[in-house]
Scaffold this motif. Sequence first.
Motif, PDB file in Angstrom:
ATOM      1  N   ARG A 150       0.833  -1.215   0.000  1.00 20.22           N
ATOM      2  CA  ARG A 150       0.000   0.000   0.000  1.00 20.22           C
ATOM      3  C   ARG A 150       0.864   1.260   0.000  1.00 20.22           C
ATOM      4  NH1 ARG A 150      -0.311   3.132   4.367  1.00 20.22           N
ATOM      5  NH2 ARG A 150       0.725   2.402   6.260  1.00 20.22           N
ATOM      6  N   GLN A 151       2.149   1.092   0.306  1.00 25.62           N
ATOM      7  CA  GLN A 151       3.048   2.245   0.405  1.00 25.62           C
ATOM      8  C   GLN A 151       3.588   2.700  -0.950  1.00 25.62           C
ATOM      9  OE1 GLN A 151       3.216  -0.572   2.185  1.00 25.62           O
ATOM     10  NE2 GLN A 151       3.245  -0.078   4.361  1.00 25.62           N
ATOM     11  N   THR A 163       2.378   4.087  -4.512  1.00 21.64           N
ATOM     12  CA  THR A 163       1.147   4.587  -5.129  1.00 21.64           C
ATOM     13  C   THR A 163       1.428   5.692  -6.144  1.00 21.64           C
ATOM     14  OG1 THR A 163       0.835   6.251  -3.395  1.00 21.64           O
ATOM     15  CG2 THR A 163      -0.213   4.104  -3.038  1.00 21.64           C
ATOM     16  N   LYS A 223      -2.754   2.223  -6.944  1.00 19.30           N
ATOM     17  CA  LYS A 223      -1.586   1.372  -7.170  1.00 19.30           C
ATOM     18  C   LYS A 223      -1.249   1.273  -8.652  1.00 19.30           C
ATOM     19  CE  LYS A 223      -2.129  -1.559  -3.055  1.00 19.30           C
ATOM     20  NZ  LYS A 223      -2.277  -2.961  -2.572  1.00 19.30           N
ATOM     21  N   ASN A 227       4.612   7.966  -5.492  1.00 19.29           N
ATOM     22  CA  ASN A 227       4.892   7.950  -4.063  1.00 19.29           C
ATOM     23  C   ASN A 227       5.522   6.609  -3.685  1.00 19.29           C
ATOM     24  OD1 ASN A 227       3.106  10.424  -3.710  1.00 19.29           O
ATOM     25  ND2 ASN A 227       1.586   8.933  -4.389  1.00 19.29           N
ATOM     26  N   ARG A 238       7.175   4.757  -0.402  1.00 17.14           N
ATOM     27  CA  ARG A 238       7.462   4.776   1.035  1.00 17.14           C
ATOM     28  C   ARG A 238       8.165   3.462   1.398  1.00 17.14           C
ATOM     29  NH1 ARG A 238       2.360   6.476  -0.228  1.00 17.14           N
ATOM     30  NH2 ARG A 238       1.720   8.553   0.462  1.00 17.14           N
ATOM     31  N   THR A 241      10.135   0.383   7.336  1.00 22.22           N
ATOM     32  CA  THR A 241      10.626   1.126   8.496  1.00 22.22           C
ATOM     33  C   THR A 241      11.163   0.233   9.603  1.00 22.22           C
ATOM     34  OG1 THR A 241       8.336   1.202   9.292  1.00 22.22           O
ATOM     35  CG2 THR A 241       9.143   3.106   8.075  1.00 22.22           C
ATOM     36  N   TYR A 268       7.919  -3.855   6.729  1.00 25.27           N
ATOM     37  CA  TYR A 268       6.948  -2.905   7.245  1.00 25.27           C
ATOM     38  C   TYR A 268       6.490  -3.377   8.631  1.00 25.27           C
ATOM     39  CZ  TYR A 268       6.764  -0.889   2.544  1.00 25.27           C
ATOM     40  OH  TYR A 268       7.094  -0.278   1.364  1.00 25.27           O
ATOM     41  N   THR A 270       0.360   0.506  11.109  1.00 26.05           N
ATOM     42  CA  THR A 270       1.116   1.165  10.048  1.00 26.05           C
ATOM     43  C   THR A 270       2.236   1.995  10.665  1.00 26.05           C
ATOM     44  OG1 THR A 270      -0.248   3.170  10.096  1.00 26.05           O
ATOM     45  CG2 THR A 270      -0.970   1.368   8.638  1.00 26.05           C
ATOM     46  N   GLU A 328       2.388   5.150  10.221  1.00 25.69           N
ATOM     47  CA  GLU A 328       1.698   6.353  10.693  1.00 25.69           C
ATOM     48  C   GLU A 328       1.060   6.164  12.063  1.00 25.69           C
ATOM     49  OE1 GLU A 328       2.036   6.459   6.282  1.00 25.69           O
ATOM     50  OE2 GLU A 328       1.320   4.963   7.713  1.00 25.69           O
ATOM     51  N   GLN A 382      11.515   6.373   8.144  1.00 21.11           N
ATOM     52  CA  GLN A 382      10.786   6.116   6.913  1.00 21.11           C
ATOM     53  C   GLN A 382      11.347   7.010   5.816  1.00 21.11           C
ATOM     54  OE1 GLN A 382       6.515   7.171   5.822  1.00 21.11           O
ATOM     55  NE2 GLN A 382       6.478   4.955   5.650  1.00 21.11           N
ATOM     56  N   PHE A 385      10.998   8.256   2.075  1.00 17.55           N
ATOM     57  CA  PHE A 385       9.814   8.455   1.225  1.00 17.55           C
ATOM     58  C   PHE A 385      10.216   9.353   0.062  1.00 17.55           C
ATOM     59  CE2 PHE A 385       5.479  10.932   1.341  1.00 17.55           C
ATOM     60  CZ  PHE A 385       5.123  10.391   0.125  1.00 17.55           C
TER      61      PHE A 385
END
Length: 335
Positions: A156-157, A159, A174, A188, A190, A193, A211, A216, A218, A233, A235
């Motif tokens: 999902r990171q 995008t 995606k 994007n 990411r 982490t 991950y 998450t 966040e 992280q 990005f």
Amino acid sequence: MQLQLQHTVVGLALLVPNTLALLRFSCSQLVVERLDPLVNPGVTGSPHIHQIIGGNTFKPSMDPNSLDIPSQATCTTCTFADDFSNYWAILFFQARNGTFKRVPQKPNVGFEAAKGGMTIYYTPVISGQGKVTAFKPGFRMIVGDPINRAESNVPRQLTFTCLKDAYTRDGETKNFPKQPCPAGIMVNVRFPTCWDGKTLDPPDHSSHVAYPSSGTFESNGPCPATHPVKIPQLFYEVIFDTAAFNNKADWPADGSQPFVWSFGDKSGLGNHGDYVFGWKGDALQKAMDSNCNINCPALKSQTIQQGNQCTVKDIVGDNIEGWLTELPGGMAVDK
């Protein structure tokens, strides 16, 4: 750093809710050429082309056992002058007649980087509670897979954002956007982490990072037991200026979207990021411990204009200007 602060803060609030600190800075283009020292080390003329940003030690072979990036670099395209790391990505438009043209990059608002480049973020623990361990010399990683074509396999990171204007930060997908995007397409990436705490660069360049095991980044989710060390992280935001290609009369006759990664992917599902760490000394750790918020007095800075002057010679020599009959390197496009 030359920022339009009000708009930037709004954008960051949308992007990273409740964040207390982060580094956010510009890195301009270093060179565009067909090299990949991570996946194809030592090869002059890798399968597909990249736009490279960062330190000028970038070359076909970047063996960490023989290359001390910070001590051998003489300049960087990044705003923080102690960041000699390298990052890369590139996109093409394929017209209805089958020819290709490189899609130019453009900077984020307030980041007047030469020929686009990227906006880079390094974010510590979102909650502000606890510490992160900065990457170590010799650390490299890849997230995503250029040969993937299954949406279920895309984190999902990774995008795309179809920009309605320069401040759009919603509606991430995606896949490549399927409609014209008035202000361009933002990619994007990411990175994970969590780190295993010992491996700097495994053969697959990815199994040493992960991950969070639940939640998450966040939400300050915990790291898995196999990767217990929290790392910043990393990005990337890359904005491709697609405005010149938004006439649907130039798109494929079947109405499908016309953009293609330099490695032949028309779906966007092969989106990935490559990273070669190259910060000088303990500069990144100091920044993370200081909880710097965009500007960072703990770090040595240079102007965007100074960074724009850092370049290296293209040693492969592909023709990438104008309309091309094939992707550089003869890379085949997905059917």
